[in-house]
Design an enzyme around this catalytic site. Structure first.
Site, short mmCIF file in Angstrom:
data_model
loop_
_atom_site.label_atom_id
_atom_site.label_comp_id
_atom_site.label_asym_id
_atom_site.label_seq_id
_atom_site.Cartn_x
_atom_site.Cartn_y
_atom_site.Cartn_z
N ASP A 138 5.24 -14.30 12.68
CA ASP A 138 3.55 -14.47 12.63
C ASP A 138 3.03 -13.40 12.39
O ASP A 138 2.24 -13.85 13.88
CB ASP A 138 3.80 -15.77 13.68
CG ASP A 138 2.38 -16.65 13.15
OD1 ASP A 138 1.25 -15.60 12.36
OD2 ASP A 138 1.82 -17.73 13.97
N HIS A 175 -2.91 10.28 -1.20
CA HIS A 175 -2.90 9.26 -2.02
C HIS A 175 -2.49 9.61 -2.93
O HIS A 175 -1.49 9.00 -4.22
CB HIS A 175 -3.50 8.47 -1.77
CG HIS A 175 -3.69 7.79 -0.37
ND1 HIS A 175 -4.82 6.96 -0.16
CD2 HIS A 175 -2.79 6.80 0.32
CE1 HIS A 175 -4.89 6.19 1.12
NE2 HIS A 175 -3.48 6.32 1.20
N GLU A 188 0.65 -1.25 -0.07
CA GLU A 188 0.07 -0.31 -0.33
C GLU A 188 1.20 1.39 -0.21
O GLU A 188 1.24 1.07 0.49
CB GLU A 188 -1.05 0.10 1.32
CG GLU A 188 -1.94 1.36 1.66
CD GLU A 188 -3.43 1.10 2.21
OE1 GLU A 188 -3.58 -0.07 2.58
OE2 GLU A 188 -3.87 2.23 2.69
N LYS A 218 -7.16 -1.06 11.50
CA LYS A 218 -6.67 -0.99 10.17
C LYS A 218 -5.71 -0.28 10.01
O LYS A 218 -4.78 -0.83 9.86
CB LYS A 218 -7.67 -1.21 9.25
CG LYS A 218 -7.27 -1.92 7.80
CD LYS A 218 -6.33 -1.12 6.58
CE LYS A 218 -5.90 -1.83 6.26
NZ LYS A 218 -5.09 -1.14 4.28
C1 MEV Z 1 -6.30 2.99 5.01
O1 MEV Z 1 -5.35 1.73 4.45
C2 MEV Z 1 -6.05 2.97 6.59
C3 MEV Z 1 -7.31 4.03 7.35
O2 MEV Z 1 -8.68 3.69 6.68
C4 MEV Z 1 -6.90 4.29 8.51
C5 MEV Z 1 -8.76 4.68 9.35
O3 MEV Z 1 -9.79 4.98 8.57
O4 MEV Z 1 -8.10 5.70 9.94
C6 MEV Z 1 -7.06 5.73 6.17
#
Ligand code: MEV
Length: 433
Positions: free
Chosen positions: A285, A384, A84, A269
């Site tokens: 792991d 991005h 990413e 995430k």
């Molecule tokens: C994208 O890889 C991660 C985000 O979605 C985390 C978040 O929303 O805090 C930008």
């Protein structure tokens, strides 16, 4: 191309090339796809073939190094292995903003892993549990009779605990062995110990030992990190008033992740955007780590929420805190045998599993703040744009200098970037040259 049949008799007996050819034929892979699988960088085909079963090749991902990290007064370059864009840059950027207040501070538990034994068919689970505890030392000694470096180095089983749970068949006994795994992640040793003592546990308890396996909820192996960010450092150009507004906006974003599991999942995430890629780069792991992190985020009151906590101190600084299980090792497993993992650990320069755990947690906190800051200000897409445009340019078929030219062109255009738009612009660009 989907295959007609996934039952491949004797597949495991073939060598890597034969397996690759077989799969390539079945899936009608192009020569480029076969070459992509066949080309192995740092991981030789023989090494890969020893790591897992039915190997047909290897697959590469970029390794990028996050900069600016000062953790417990030590500088680190942190390798991330992931696909990413923007993640490494975002972590580096937040680490830089943290320098003014001294960087990240960590605190990690000793390397204690939990192994579980599920004891069934007991008339009286409570009495059986008491009998286990009365014979605790014998069971600990039995665990530690395992001929292992870990035990020789002062690790091994340190304690045994019992729990009574309600199961589908009424009350049931669960035994936890608490194992100090030293600098190893320790899954193999813990599983072996759990299996080693199960016969004796049956004799003592009068029950039947069913599952014997490590728990990935490594609640006794937590890594904690905290960091403070001034309003100036969080602003775009050192303006404390703008910085204070950004801090308030970040706190609102954090609150959303505290009250809503839908948001918490995405928020977390973002934290795992650092934790998993560093774990992967260092041969850990990462699935075990991910399972532990997510479970811990729901342990407090059974409601899944943010893994991190953010607040404002009396001076108006933003203070972040993260506590999470971090079962990592720097001896054994892929961290030892994968040449790139060894190289990445060497780049990090960590001297213990606990140090590695702290570094990973710190990067997780930085990554989280980077995402929240972006979301709470310009939105995530702005950052991005360039890398995203580059990726779409490559997907559109741009080659060599075309990639950068096309990405710049798309960025200048502004507005949302879609693959269709990039495909179109590539054609126009080529026509105009
Ligand atoms: C994208 O890889 C991660 C985000 O979605 C985390 C978040 O929303 O805090 C930008």
């Amino acid at each position: 191309m989907p295959v007609d049949n996934s039952r491949l008799k004797g597949f495991f007996r073939l060598d890597v090339n034969q397996r690759r050819q077989m799969v390539a034929t079945m899936a009608e892979l192009s020569p480029d796809a076969i070459e992509a699988l066949a080309s192995h960088g740092e991981l030789s085909e023989q090494a890969a073939d020893r790591m897992i079963e039915n190997v047909i090749g290897t697959m590469s991902l970029p390794v990028g190094v996050a900069t600016n990290f000062v953790i417990d007064s030590k500088h680190y370059l942190i390798p991330f292995c992931l696909e990413e864009s923007s993640v490494v840059a975002a972590a580096s950027n937040m680490a830089k903003r943290c320098l003014k207040m001294g960087g990240f501070k960590t605190q990690t538990d000793g390397p204690i892993m939990i192994g579980q034994l599920q004891v069934l068919d007991l008339d009286n689970p409570v009495e059986a549990g008491t009998a286990i505890l009365e014979n605790k030392q014998e069971l600990i000694d039995l665990c530690n009779s395992l001929p292992s470096t870990m035990v020789r180095l002062g690790g091994g089983c340190k304690d045994i605990e019992t729990r009574i749970l309600d199961s589908m068949n009424g009350r049931t006994l669960v035994i936890h062995i608490l194992v100090d795994t030293r600098d190893a992640m320790g899954a193999n040793a813990v599983n072996t110990m759990a299996e080693m003592i199960s016969g004796r546990v049956e004799e003592i308890s009068g029950g039947r030992v069913h599952l014997r396996i490590l728990s990935n909820l490594a609640s006794l192996r937590l890594a904690r990190v905290s960091a403070t960010f001034t309003p100036e450092e969080l602003s775009n150009d050192g303006n404390p008033i703008e910085g204070a507004k950004i801090i308030d906006a970040i706190l609102e974003a954090h609150d959303f992740a505290m009250i809503d599991p839908y948001r918490a999942t995405t928020h977390n995430k973002g934290i795992m955007n650092a934790i998993s890629p560093i774990a992967l780069a260092c041969g850990q792991d990462w699935r075990a780590i991910e399972a532990g992190c997510h479970a811990w985020a729901a342990v407090e009151d059974g409601c899944y929420k943010s893994m991190s906590r953010w607040s404002k101190d009396e001076l108006g600084n933003l203070v972040g805190w993260l506590e999470t299980p971090m079962a990592v090792g720097i001896v054994g497993g892929a961290s030892k045998i994968h040449p790139a993992a060894r190289a990445n650990l060497a780049i990090l320069g960590v001297e213990s599993a606990q140090e590695l755990a702290g570094v990973i947690a710190a990067a997780g906190l930085a990554q989280n703040l980077a995402a929240m800051r972006a979301l709470a200000t310009n939105g995530i897409q702005a950052g991005h744009m360039k890398l995203h445009a580059r990726n779409l340019a490559v997907s559109a078929g741009a080659a060599g200098d075309e990639v950068e030219l096309l990405a710049d062109l798309i960025k200048q255009k502004g507005g949302p970037i879609t693959q269709g738009l990039v495909d179109e612009e590539l054609l126009k660009m080529r026509d105009s040259l």
